[in-house]
Scaffold this active site. Structure first.
Site, PDB file in Angstrom:
ATOM      1  N   ASN A 100       0.831  -1.203   0.000  1.00  0.00           N
ATOM      2  CA  ASN A 100       0.000   0.000   0.000  1.00  0.00           C
ATOM      3  C   ASN A 100       0.873   1.265   0.000  1.00  0.00           C
ATOM      4  O   ASN A 100       2.046   1.220  -0.325  1.00  0.00           O
ATOM      5  CB  ASN A 100      -1.012  -0.006   1.139  1.00  0.00           C
ATOM      6  CG  ASN A 100      -2.366   0.521   0.704  1.00  0.00           C
ATOM      7  OD1 ASN A 100      -2.473   1.644   0.221  1.00  0.00           O
ATOM      8  ND2 ASN A 100      -3.402  -0.289   0.868  1.00  0.00           N
ATOM      9  N   ARG A 101       0.277   2.391   0.388  1.00  0.00           N
ATOM     10  CA  ARG A 101       0.943   3.685   0.203  1.00  0.00           C
ATOM     11  C   ARG A 101       1.611   4.205   1.468  1.00  0.00           C
ATOM     12  O   ARG A 101       1.112   4.015   2.573  1.00  0.00           O
ATOM     13  CB  ARG A 101      -0.075   4.726  -0.293  1.00  0.00           C
ATOM     14  CG  ARG A 101      -0.542   4.469  -1.716  1.00  0.00           C
ATOM     15  CD  ARG A 101      -1.749   5.302  -2.097  1.00  0.00           C
ATOM     16  NE  ARG A 101      -2.097   5.092  -3.499  1.00  0.00           N
ATOM     17  CZ  ARG A 101      -2.799   4.040  -3.944  1.00  0.00           C
ATOM     18  NH1 ARG A 101      -3.240   3.124  -3.094  1.00  0.00           N
ATOM     19  NH2 ARG A 101      -3.053   3.900  -5.233  1.00  0.00           N
ATOM     20  N   HIS A 126       3.513   0.123  -2.727  1.00  0.00           N
ATOM     21  CA  HIS A 126       3.840  -1.298  -2.841  1.00  0.00           C
ATOM     22  C   HIS A 126       5.341  -1.585  -2.890  1.00  0.00           C
ATOM     23  O   HIS A 126       5.804  -2.415  -3.682  1.00  0.00           O
ATOM     24  CB  HIS A 126       3.160  -1.898  -4.069  1.00  0.00           C
ATOM     25  CG  HIS A 126       1.674  -2.014  -3.950  1.00  0.00           C
ATOM     26  ND1 HIS A 126       1.013  -2.078  -2.737  1.00  0.00           N
ATOM     27  CD2 HIS A 126       0.694  -2.072  -4.911  1.00  0.00           C
ATOM     28  CE1 HIS A 126      -0.289  -2.198  -2.939  1.00  0.00           C
ATOM     29  NE2 HIS A 126      -0.507  -2.180  -4.239  1.00  0.00           N
ATOM     30  N   HIS A 199      -1.356  -9.908  -4.104  1.00  0.00           N
ATOM     31  CA  HIS A 199      -2.082  -8.984  -4.980  1.00  0.00           C
ATOM     32  C   HIS A 199      -2.725  -9.662  -6.188  1.00  0.00           C
ATOM     33  O   HIS A 199      -2.699  -9.118  -7.293  1.00  0.00           O
ATOM     34  CB  HIS A 199      -1.142  -7.880  -5.456  1.00  0.00           C
ATOM     35  CG  HIS A 199      -1.821  -6.566  -5.707  1.00  0.00           C
ATOM     36  ND1 HIS A 199      -2.799  -6.397  -6.667  1.00  0.00           N
ATOM     37  CD2 HIS A 199      -1.670  -5.349  -5.130  1.00  0.00           C
ATOM     38  CE1 HIS A 199      -3.192  -5.134  -6.683  1.00  0.00           C
ATOM     39  NE2 HIS A 199      -2.525  -4.480  -5.744  1.00  0.00           N
ATOM     40  N   TYR A 201      -5.551 -10.496  -8.770  1.00  0.00           N
ATOM     41  CA  TYR A 201      -6.775  -9.899  -9.306  1.00  0.00           C
ATOM     42  C   TYR A 201      -7.721 -11.047  -9.608  1.00  0.00           C
ATOM     43  O   TYR A 201      -7.483 -11.844 -10.517  1.00  0.00           O
ATOM     44  CB  TYR A 201      -6.486  -9.129 -10.597  1.00  0.00           C
ATOM     45  CG  TYR A 201      -5.832  -7.785 -10.445  1.00  0.00           C
ATOM     46  CD1 TYR A 201      -6.502  -6.625 -10.819  1.00  0.00           C
ATOM     47  CD2 TYR A 201      -4.527  -7.671  -9.970  1.00  0.00           C
ATOM     48  CE1 TYR A 201      -5.893  -5.374 -10.712  1.00  0.00           C
ATOM     49  CE2 TYR A 201      -3.908  -6.425  -9.860  1.00  0.00           C
ATOM     50  CZ  TYR A 201      -4.608  -5.282 -10.235  1.00  0.00           C
ATOM     51  OH  TYR A 201      -4.001  -4.053 -10.125  1.00  0.00           O
ATOM     52  N   GLN A 305      -7.578  -4.564   2.071  1.00  0.00           N
ATOM     53  CA  GLN A 305      -7.787  -3.592   1.001  1.00  0.00           C
ATOM     54  C   GLN A 305      -8.687  -4.213  -0.059  1.00  0.00           C
ATOM     55  O   GLN A 305      -8.375  -5.258  -0.622  1.00  0.00           O
ATOM     56  CB  GLN A 305      -6.446  -3.179   0.369  1.00  0.00           C
ATOM     57  CG  GLN A 305      -6.545  -2.021  -0.601  1.00  0.00           C
ATOM     58  CD  GLN A 305      -6.600  -0.660   0.085  1.00  0.00           C
ATOM     59  OE1 GLN A 305      -6.341  -0.549   1.283  1.00  0.00           O
ATOM     60  NE2 GLN A 305      -6.898   0.387  -0.659  1.00  0.00           N
ATOM     61  N   GLU A 332      -6.736  -7.682  -0.437  1.00  0.00           N
ATOM     62  CA  GLU A 332      -5.350  -7.741   0.024  1.00  0.00           C
ATOM     63  C   GLU A 332      -5.292  -7.634   1.551  1.00  0.00           C
ATOM     64  O   GLU A 332      -5.544  -6.575   2.115  1.00  0.00           O
ATOM     65  CB  GLU A 332      -4.548  -6.601  -0.599  1.00  0.00           C
ATOM     66  CG  GLU A 332      -4.643  -6.529  -2.116  1.00  0.00           C
ATOM     67  CD  GLU A 332      -4.357  -5.135  -2.627  1.00  0.00           C
ATOM     68  OE1 GLU A 332      -3.279  -4.583  -2.314  1.00  0.00           O
ATOM     69  OE2 GLU A 332      -5.234  -4.565  -3.323  1.00  0.00           O
TER      70      GLU A 332
END
Length: 367
Positions: A100-101, A126, A199, A201, A305, A332
């Site tokens: 994340n950030r 990330h 991560h 999808y 997330q 996540e």
């Protein structure tokens, strides 16, 4: 007798039911520009098939049976290494050193400021420009009690991507029954932030089935961490009740998508899970009305997330499939975004002598 097959050449396994017993196969996946060779491992246990490369620990394919017993690939990805290197939006990868950030690409620890790569200007995302998703991991395949396991290890040197301390990381992927289990372990020689996650999808209708807005989702969280327009948390923790983020009851993903207030429109939010830290507990449950496949996410982590592929739309994936916006969702398991700059959040600082442990499981079935 338990056997491990390490075979070079074409993969013999293409469906979830192609073999009666567990096995692991290895083929060459490609070569990086610096000449490093990368492998692709296929794990099968008779119920599921997972393909995982030691480049970034990426799960390139995950085959699970639908309501009619037919195998469906439920993760987005590419057919070749080059596309993962050139244009992957973190498809299926191990994320670290900090997922994340991190706001303004910097943080302070023990009185010293550390500057990171602002790969998501002005923030770091990330792990930076070359996070764990872009590293080649050492791979060790084995079968334990009929469960195929791929152990990946990596040593992140002191100063890599601006982070302090040499961090030794192990990530184990295990197929057990109808689940993909991910176990993370790490230790350091200097205090450093650590927040690892996975991560993939997901599209439970199939990786090439289009939008996931008709999927039904439940998230086991009563609260979330609101953020600004750049997705940096304010530091507050607020209830989901009365907001478009309320998935306490099973709800179609697309029902309130346009009300989230994000640009681009969609979900990209951190949920505060109900579970107790360190215990493997339910985080989310999601299902496809098309295939009947349902997925339960369990984790030891305090946060989750939820992301709806808001930036997808340019990728051409496996078999030439065009992945549209909202063509997948991510769940996540993690600590909260920007934790190094938010002392009010659970700490992600790992110190010498401590061991980082995390477990996340994606368990599959049908409705």
């Amino acid at each position: 007798m338990q056997r491990i097959f390490l075979a070079l050449g074409l993969l013999l396994l293409t469906t979830a039911g192609a073999t009666a017993g567990p096995k692991i196969e290895r083929v060459k996946f490609g070569t990086l520009p610096d000449g490093t060779e990368v492998d692709l491992y296929t794990l099968t246990n008779g119920n599921m098939v997972a393909k995982i490369t030691n480049y970034g620990g990426i799960v390139t394919s995950l085959m699970v049976p639908d309501k009619n017993g037919r195998p469906v690939d439920v993760v987005l990805g590419f057919d070749n290494l080059k596309d993962y290197v050139d244009s992957s939006p973190y498809f299926g990868a191990i994320i670290g050193r900090v997922g994340n950030r991190i706001a303004n690409a910097k943080f302070s620890l023990d009185g010293k400021e550390y500057k990171l790569d602002a790969n998501n200007p002005p923030h770091s995302l990330h792990g930076g420009k070359k996070g764990f998703d872009k590293q080649v991991w050492k791979a060790s395949p084995r079968i334990i009690k009929d469960n195929p396991k791929l152990t990946l290890s990596y040593v992140s040197k002191d100063g890599e991507e601006g982070y302090p301390g040499t961090l030794t990381v192990t990530v184990e992927y295990t197929l057990k029954d109808n689940a993909l289990m991910i176990d993370y372990t790490a230790y350091t020689d200097k205090a450093t932030p650590v927040n690892l996650t996975h991560h993939s999808y997901f599209n439970l209708s199939g990786h090439n089935a289009g939008e996931i807005l008709n999927h039904d989702l439940m998230i086991f969280a009563d609260k979330y961490t609101p953020g600004d327009k750049t997705l940096i948390p304010t530091g507050k923790i607020e209830p989901v009740e009365g907001t478009p983020l309320d998935f306490r009851m099973s709800t179609p993903i697309g029902k309130r998508l346009k009300d989230t207030g994000l640009d681009p429109v969609g979900y990209d939010h951190n949920y505060v899970l109900r579970g107790q830290k360190g215990l493997v507990e339910k985080a989310a449950e999601v299902s496809s009305p098309v295939t009947g496949i349902k997925m339960l996410v369990l984790t030891t982590e305090p946060g989750l997330q939820f992301y709806t592929g808001n930036f997808l739309g340019k990728e051409v994936g496996k078999g030439g499939s065009k992945y549209p916006k909202y063509g997948a969702f991510c769940l996540e398991a993690q600590h909260y975004p920007d934790s190094p700059n938010k002392p009010e959040f659970p700490s992600i600082t790992l110190k010498p002598g401590q061991v980082y442990k995390q477990k996340t499981t994606y368990e599959f079935g049908t409705k």
